[in-house]
Motif scaffolding. Structure first.
Motif, PDB file in Angstrom:
ATOM      1  N   UNK A 410       0.938  -1.027  -0.050  1.00  0.00           N
ATOM      2  CA  UNK A 410      -0.142   0.106   0.040  1.00  0.00           C
ATOM      3  C   UNK A 410       0.803   1.287   0.011  1.00  0.00           C
ATOM      4  N   UNK A 411       2.051   1.389   0.743  1.00  0.00           N
ATOM      5  CA  UNK A 411       2.675   2.354   0.961  1.00  0.00           C
ATOM      6  C   UNK A 411       3.245   2.730  -0.553  1.00  0.00           C
ATOM      7  N   UNK A 412       4.017   1.647  -1.162  1.00  0.00           N
ATOM      8  CA  UNK A 412       4.630   1.721  -2.331  1.00  0.00           C
ATOM      9  C   UNK A 412       3.645   2.302  -3.611  1.00  0.00           C
ATOM     10  N   UNK A 413       2.404   1.660  -3.601  1.00  0.00           N
ATOM     11  CA  UNK A 413       1.515   2.099  -4.347  1.00  0.00           C
ATOM     12  C   UNK A 413       1.083   3.586  -4.331  1.00  0.00           C
ATOM     13  N   UNK A 414       0.897   3.925  -3.113  1.00  0.00           N
ATOM     14  CA  UNK A 414       0.661   5.480  -2.976  1.00  0.00           C
ATOM     15  C   UNK A 414       1.874   6.170  -3.165  1.00  0.00           C
ATOM     16  N   UNK A 415       3.112   5.845  -3.093  1.00  0.00           N
ATOM     17  CA  UNK A 415       4.170   6.724  -3.444  1.00  0.00           C
ATOM     18  C   UNK A 415       4.268   6.597  -5.039  1.00  0.00           C
TER      19      UNK A 415
END
Length: 478
Positions: A410-415
């Motif tokens: 989720x964090x990588x996708x947000x970035x």
């Protein structure tokens, strides 16, 4: 050279392929080319293990058309960028088929065969519809496909240098290398039997099932009849009586659509319409909504006249829960083989990377995050140690638990979505990821989508098995 003696462009407007791209006959030719590709043992093995064409055929069609537009469009920068993306994608597709034979999507002979089937099927579609290409046009088209392979980085020689040499090469591969592979049989005989309705026709299962029951066998018979006769005979593909006449009639009938006004048969417009949800705010959706009542009444009439096996109605959206088995089949099992393994998660990463048009560093980070999540799932859910996760294992192992690896996804996708790095997703960034789910009337006026809210919603979807307007089309749409 064109009629005025000028050098004809290889890509973009003015090229021979550009004239074919919106030709309605191209739909039949593309299906034929896909069957010939799948009959190649290496390609067939890669498709069975990695492709989403069974579970997500409409998404696969949309992505293929987008890729071809980029590769054959006028912008060389876009073309080079797309070629690099395709090369990264193909480099990840390697393994061993059920017969123990290795496959590698980067193998030069494999890539050459894919291009060969596209060229030969374009030539064949013109011949079968009564408008065979002149020799000069055929040579021009072949040069364009050779240039396509060169853009991909393949050295000269992987396709024969001249057209006469090509036909000898093509006949040899057809007669000596193609097989009756499982992937080919699925495309010909199973894909249309289970083809899910496009979003446009969701909620009309009876009408879709009736149309599919009629069209599926016809399309299969037309495709088989169009294949090279030596391969049909060697592969034992049955040809129905009258199939040749049916095939020629189909190509002629579809070709008549070219007489429609410009803009009516644009490939991207048609696929966009098929992908359109009736409750979308797209202006075309208002017309579709007005038609739904009439179509529902027609469906009721069909049920009275000729009852069909019931198909499940799509569950309502808006945060409603669904069973673990539904979530497994609709979202996690991207390849549609009944199990969850790395190719399923790789397909998710591939779809997200394509939607966001990521460059190599961001794409690699997303793939790595999904790989870590796969290892976490294996450790937690693979109870029998067979290297994959069944629907039963998934349902029995408390799948609502969000581990660190999924949070990292989720964090990588947000970035990756937050292109400007301001730690919030604005309207344009939101649209890039979700496409059909974004409400355009509120574009620019929606409050920023914060990192914490994004991660919370993503985890809720991926673990809580909740249907949501935005996330369902992202990974669950057919």
């Amino acid at each position: 050279m064109d009629a005025e003696g000028r050098t004809a462009p290889v890509f973009g407007p003015g090229s021979q392929f550009h004239e074919f791209f919106n030709d309605p006959r191209w739909a039949l030719a593309m299906l034929r080319a896909t069957v010939l590709e799948a009959a190649h043992p290496q390609i067939g093995g890669a498709l069975i293990d990695n492709s989403t064409f069974v579970a997500h055929p409409w998404r696969r069609l949309r992505n293929t058309l987008l890729s071809m537009q980029r590769m054959f469009g006028p912008d060389d920068h876009v073309r080079q960028r797309e070629a690099a993306r395709l090369n990264r994608l193909h480099a990840r597709l390697n393994g061993t088929d059920p017969q123990g034979r290795a496959y590698d999507a980067m193998a030069p002979d494999v890539r050459a065969w894919v291009v060969a089937t596209l060229f030969e099927s374009a030539v064949t579609m013109c011949r079968l519809s009564g408008q065979p290409l002149e020799q000069q046009v055929m040579e021009r088209l072949y040069a364009e496909f050779q240039a396509f392979l060169a853009v991909m980085g393949d050295e000269a020689g992987h396709l024969p240098p001249s057209l006469p040499d090509f036909w000898r090469y093509y006949d040899r591969v057809v007669e000596e290398e193609l097989e009756n592979t499982e992937a080919m049989r699925i495309i010909l005989y199973k894909l249309f039997d289970h083809l899910p309705a496009p979003p446009l026709l969701n909620g009309l299962p009876t009408l879709w099932a009736a149309g599919r029951a009629v069209a599926g066998p016809v399309i299969g018979a037309v495709t088989v009849a169009s294949l090279p006769e030596p391969f049909r005979r060697r592969a034992g593909l049955p040809e129905l009586p009258g199939a040749q006449t049916l095939m020629q009639g189909a190509y002629l009938a579809v070709g008549l659509a070219r007489l429609l006004p410009d803009g009516w048969i644009q490939a991207d417009a048609i696929t966009g319409l098929l992908s359109l949800s009736p409750d979308s705010d797209d202006p075309r959706a208002r017309t579709i909504t007005a038609m739904r009542d009439t179509m529902n009444r027609a469906g009721a009439l069909i049920r009275l006249i000729s009852p069909l096996p019931p198909e499940p109605e799509p569950a309502p959206e808006g945060g409603t829960r669904r069973s673990a088995q539904q979530f497994f089949a609709e979202v996690l099992d991207q390849t549609g083989d009944g199990h969850l393994d790395w190719p399923d998660l790789a397909a998710m990463a591939r779809e997200l990377s394509s939607r966001l048009d990521l460059d190599e560093p961001e794409e690699t980070r997303l793939y790595d995050a999904f790989a870590d999540w796969w290892r976490e799932l294996q450790t937690a859910l693979d109870s029998d140690g067979d290297g994959r996760i069944s629907a039963q294992e998934y349902a029995a192992a408390v799948p609502s638990l969000a581990g660190p690896a999924l949070i990292r996804v989720a964090e990588v996708l947000f970035d990756a979505t937050d292109k400007d790095g301001d730690q919030s997703i604005d309207a344009d960034e939101y649209r890039a990821l979700f496409h059909t789910a974004f409400q355009r009337e509120t574009a620019g006026t929606e409050p920023a989508y914060t990192r914490s809210a994004f991660i919370k919603d993503f985890l809720s979807f991926m673990t809580g098995r909740r249907r949501t307007t935005a996330y369902d089309p992202l990974l669950g749409q057919a």
